[in-house]
Structure formats: C-alpha cells, structure tokens
Design a protein around this motif. Structure first.
Motif, PDB file in Angstrom:
ATOM      1  N   GLN A  47     -85.702 -28.210  30.388  1.00 30.74           N
ATOM      2  CA  GLN A  47     -85.138 -28.456  29.060  1.00 30.74           C
ATOM      3  C   GLN A  47     -83.640 -28.141  29.037  1.00 30.74           C
ATOM      4  O   GLN A  47     -83.203 -27.110  29.562  1.00 30.74           O
ATOM      5  N   GLU A  52     -81.736 -31.445  23.334  1.00 31.38           N
ATOM      6  CA  GLU A  52     -83.076 -31.308  22.768  1.00 31.38           C
ATOM      7  C   GLU A  52     -83.254 -29.909  22.189  1.00 31.38           C
ATOM      8  O   GLU A  52     -82.526 -28.973  22.533  1.00 31.38           O
ATOM      9  N   LYS A 154     -84.515 -36.355  31.552  1.00 30.92           N
ATOM     10  CA  LYS A 154     -84.744 -37.281  30.441  1.00 30.92           C
ATOM     11  C   LYS A 154     -83.540 -38.230  30.355  1.00 30.92           C
ATOM     12  O   LYS A 154     -82.573 -38.006  29.625  1.00 30.92           O
ATOM     13  N   CYS A 157     -81.390 -39.435  27.304  1.00 28.62           N
ATOM     14  CA  CYS A 157     -80.579 -38.475  26.550  1.00 28.62           C
ATOM     15  C   CYS A 157     -79.141 -38.374  27.056  1.00 28.62           C
ATOM     16  O   CYS A 157     -78.336 -37.658  26.452  1.00 28.62           O
ATOM     17  N   ARG A 435     -81.369 -41.891  20.180  1.00 33.73           N
ATOM     18  CA  ARG A 435     -81.827 -41.754  21.571  1.00 33.73           C
ATOM     19  C   ARG A 435     -81.638 -43.055  22.352  1.00 33.73           C
ATOM     20  O   ARG A 435     -82.498 -43.453  23.143  1.00 33.73           O
TER      21      ARG A 435
END
Length: 487
Positions: A47, A52, A154, A157, A435
């Motif tokens: 993360q 996020e 991700k 992002c 996004r």
C-alpha cells in the motif's frame, strides 16, 4: 504468511501546497523489489498512502515500512499500531539508516542501507524464529536479484508505472546528498548486469520508461551497453545525469539514439564558491550553456534542479536563476531550499557550528528553512523560493522559454510539457480521482516521442497516438478536449 508493505505519505503531501499529481508519479519500487524475495505462498498487500487510504484494520504477521525523513513520524505511529496488534514490524530506508537509534523503539528489526542482501537473510532468520535487531548491508550486488514484483503495483494509480532502477547510488559525493550516509560501509555505486536490466525493460508494457537512478550515465561502460541494447526496442525514456557526463564523450548521443527524451540535470548553483562548499566537483568549471545546447540539439528536454540558500547566495539569486532557466529554454525547473539531512556531511558541519534550528523532520521537505542562513534571512530565502516557482511557471515565461528553441517541434513540446505539468491542476486532480491517471500515458509518450508534424499544429504531435487515446474512457477524451481552457 500475511505480509503488509507500506509507504506512508510524506508530510508535504498533505500540506496546503499539495499537488496530487506530484505524489502520483511513481510506484514504491523499493518495497516491490523486497517483495520479490518473499515466497509465492505469502499473502502480500503493498500500500502507498499517497494514492490510497491505508487499511489499518487488518492482521498481518509481518509489516515492512519504508521510512523517509518527512514520513518518519507517521511511519513510527503506524509501526506502533501494528506492534500493539502483535505483528512483527521492520523499518528501513534513508531515515532509518541515518538515525537508527531514533527508529529502534518503533521496530522489531531495522534495515540499514540497501536491502537486496539483508532482506533475504532476515526472512530466513524470521522463519527460524531468530531475527536480528539490526541488519546492515555490506555486500553490494544486484547479480541474481529476482524480478521486481510489479504485479503488486496498482498501475492505474500512477502516471509513470514503468519506473525502473538499474543502478544503485552515485559515483559522486555531494555534501548535501543522502547517498553517502545510505551506502556507508560498502559500495556507493554499482549496477545491474546489462542483460538483467534489458530483460526488466522488455517485461514492461507500452513505450514509456522513467529511470529513477541517481545518475543513469554514472558508469559509462554499463550505460553504453544498456543504450546499445535498447536500440530497436521502440522506447522513449526519461532519466537523470550530471553536467560532466553530458559534456564528456558521446554517451548522451547514444542515450538519445536509444530513446532519451527528457533529462533531470543537477545544475544546483551558478556560484563556484557554492559548488566548492557542497563538494559538487562534477559541476566546477563546466559550461552549463554548452550542456544545455547539446541536450537541445538532440531534442532532449531538461528538468533543471536548483538549490537556494547556499552560503554564497544573495537576494539576487532567485531572479538570476529563473531568468537563466527561461532564457536557456529549461523545460521544467525544480527548486529546493537547502536542507541538511541527518547523516550527511552538510548536517554534521551545520550541527557542529550550531546552525541547525529545528529537528522537526516534517520541516525537512526542501520547502522550509531549518538552519541558520548566511547572506539571506530565513524569510528572504523562503519568500524567494516561493517567488521563483511562481515566476518560472508564469504563462509569459513558459511561452518565452518555449520560443527560445530553434526547432518548432521543440517549441511545441516545451509548451505542452511545461504548461501541462504546472497549469492544469484541476484536470490532473479530476483524472486522479477518477482513477484514470495511467490512461494519460499515450499523450505523454506522444509529447516525448520524435514525430513529424506540420509547423505549429498541436494535433499532428498528438496524432501518432490518437488511436490509443480514443480507446480510453470518454471522460478522458472530454478532459483532453477541455485542457486548453483550464486555468
């Protein structure tokens, strides 16, 4: 085993001056690199708090946190949170390496220096229930390192998901740089094997790459073989290098031939006294204008780095720096207030002379003054820094800078890149929130690519990727159509 890997947000990412696009550029490659040493049976959650919201309600067995100076306090709180829940917490990164005693109360294990050697050893020790309190990297090599776990990133992002690092460290020893502290006790600069670097590049989708290496041209033999291997791969890429490496030999021409279209260059200061003070020998007696002209002749845009607040700086330094950048067609400028990071020679020198005025690490963001200045007051330095950013990116100066180029293509690319980076914040914010950031890559690739187009025709620059863009969500098309009207 459940593993949580966290990059906490930098303090400046939540300031009133926060530009979400700036903190949505690159994924946390360091953590993704360490993840490659974990077992395929491990459940990994990587993360990045910049893009996020952190989930702190989970129950991982192992927590790995990357610590920079301005996320240190947040990192410690997160570490304490998970330790209270029974997780085993490890901390590593630049700040931990510089101040291990400060970090120690918040961790079960610390990693000092690069982790390619120590993290695998830790995992063995952890499995055998004999983890050490501190791990120090002494053997520095990238030979045999497994591929980065990009499946954990991700991609949607980030504007530049294809970031890559093929070297570690830098061959130079500037007094204000973290590098010497992080790599102390071993090699301070080393490279991947060329075949491994090319294999990593080949695995990345699309055309665009961003080399995050401190000095991509730092090892001429490695860089030559890398660029030779990249010919024919149809890539466009960005990176960083020094004035000296740009002026020496023909390596920069090889880079351009391989697809280099934008370069981060550490000009830092025009003062010989400041260069000597900073031990930035690679810039001494170098012709900045000649380096700029050489890059521009190859169609390479420049992101110039400049530091304000060195001891020889006076009240005129801000205007002189901005004017020089505009007149010489620097596409983008990155300005910094001199910041003495712990572990650097600059910090040690200032501490010994009583010039450090705060140890609030949240202030060490190159935007604030944390030391006793010399010819400038702290207020003059801060106000001059703010003025320089505002002035350089005024539309009048963006236009003037673009018109300084000889080629019409370069004029247009300068205008699109510089204006797009700083003048369309509402558009960037909208794309980030929806996004769709990664869907802007075709436009970035078009701006960076060498293309043929009619004089002063913006659409001819965009047209090579028009088919790719048209496949994106309609909301992106509308945003692109409106971008000339957003202020």
């Amino acid at each position: 085993m459940k593993v949580k890997m966290i990059l906490p947000a930098l303090a400046e990412a939540e300031s009133p001056f926060w530009r979400p696009i700036k903190y949505s550029l690159f994924p946390p490659l360091g953590l993704a690199t360490l993840a490659s040493y974990l077992s395929s049976e491990d459940e990994i959650d990587l993360q990045d708090q910049h893009v996020e919201t952190l989930n702190l309600n989970d129950e991982p067995d192992l927590v790995v946190i990357q610590v920079y100076i301005t996320n240190a306090y947040r990192s410690y709180k997160i570490a304490d949170h998970y330790r209270a829940k029974g997780a085993y917490v490890v901390l590593g990164g630049l700040h931990v390496t510089s101040l291990p005693d400060e970090a120690a109360p918040h961790a079960d294990s610390l990693f000092l220096g690069p982790g390619e050697e120590t993290f695998p050893q830790f995992l063995k020790d952890f499995k055998n229930k004999r983890p050490q309190k501190r791990y120090f990297s002494s053997v520095r090599t990238l030979v045999g390192a497994p591929p980065i776990r990009r499946d954990l990133i991700k991609r949607e992002c980030y504007l530049v998901p294809n970031s890559i690092v093929v070297t570690r460290g830098c061959p130079h020893h500037c007094d204000f740089c973290y590098k010497d502290a992080f790599f102390e006790g071993g090699k301070g600069f080393y490279t991947q094997q060329v075949d491994d670097a090319l294999a990593e590049i080949d695995r990345l989708p699309g055309k665009h790459l961003y080399f995050l290496d401190d000095h991509l041209l730092g090892n001429a033999k490695f860089a030559t073989e890398l660029f030779d291997g990249m010919k024919g791969m149809n890539r466009v890429f960005q990176g960083a290098a020094t004035i000296d490496s740009i002026l020496r030999g023909n390596l920069i021409e090889k880079a351009a031939e391989a697809g280099l279209r934008s370069l981060f260059v550490g000009f830092e200061t025009f003062s010989p006294e400041n260069l000597k003070q900073s031990n930035k020998k690679q810039n001494l007696q170098k012709d900045y204008k000649k380096a700029v002209q050489r890059l521009h002749s190859l169609g390479i845009m420049i992101n110039g780095s400049f530091v304000f607040g060195l001891d020889d700086d006076d009240k005129d330094v801000f205007k002189r720096t901005v004017d020089w950048g505009v007149e010489n067609g620097i596409t983008t400028s990155t300005y910094h207030v001199l910041t003495p990071y712990p572990g650097t020679k600059l910090f040690k020198d200032m501490e010994s002379s009583g010039r450090i005025i705060t140890r609030n690490w949240d202030m060490y963001d190159t935007r604030n003054v944390v030391y006793q200045t010399n010819k400038l007051t702290a207020q003059e330095l801060k106000e001059g820094y703010d003025w320089a950013y505002k002035e350089f990116y005024a539309w009048s100066n963006i236009l003037k800078g673009s018109l300084s180029h000889d080629a019409h293509k370069h004029k247009l690319k300068h205008l699109l890149y510089s204006g797009g980076w700083k003048k369309f914040e509402p558009l960037w914010n909208f794309i980030i929130k929806s996004r769709n950031l990664n869907n802007m890559l075709p436009l970035l690739e078009s701006i960076l690519s060498k293309v043929n187009y009619k004089e002063n025709n913006v659409m001819e620059l965009i047209r090579p990727k028009q088919r790719s863009i048209s496949r994106r969500p309609k909301v992106i098309i509308k945003a692109l159509n409106k971008q000339t009207t957003v202020s």
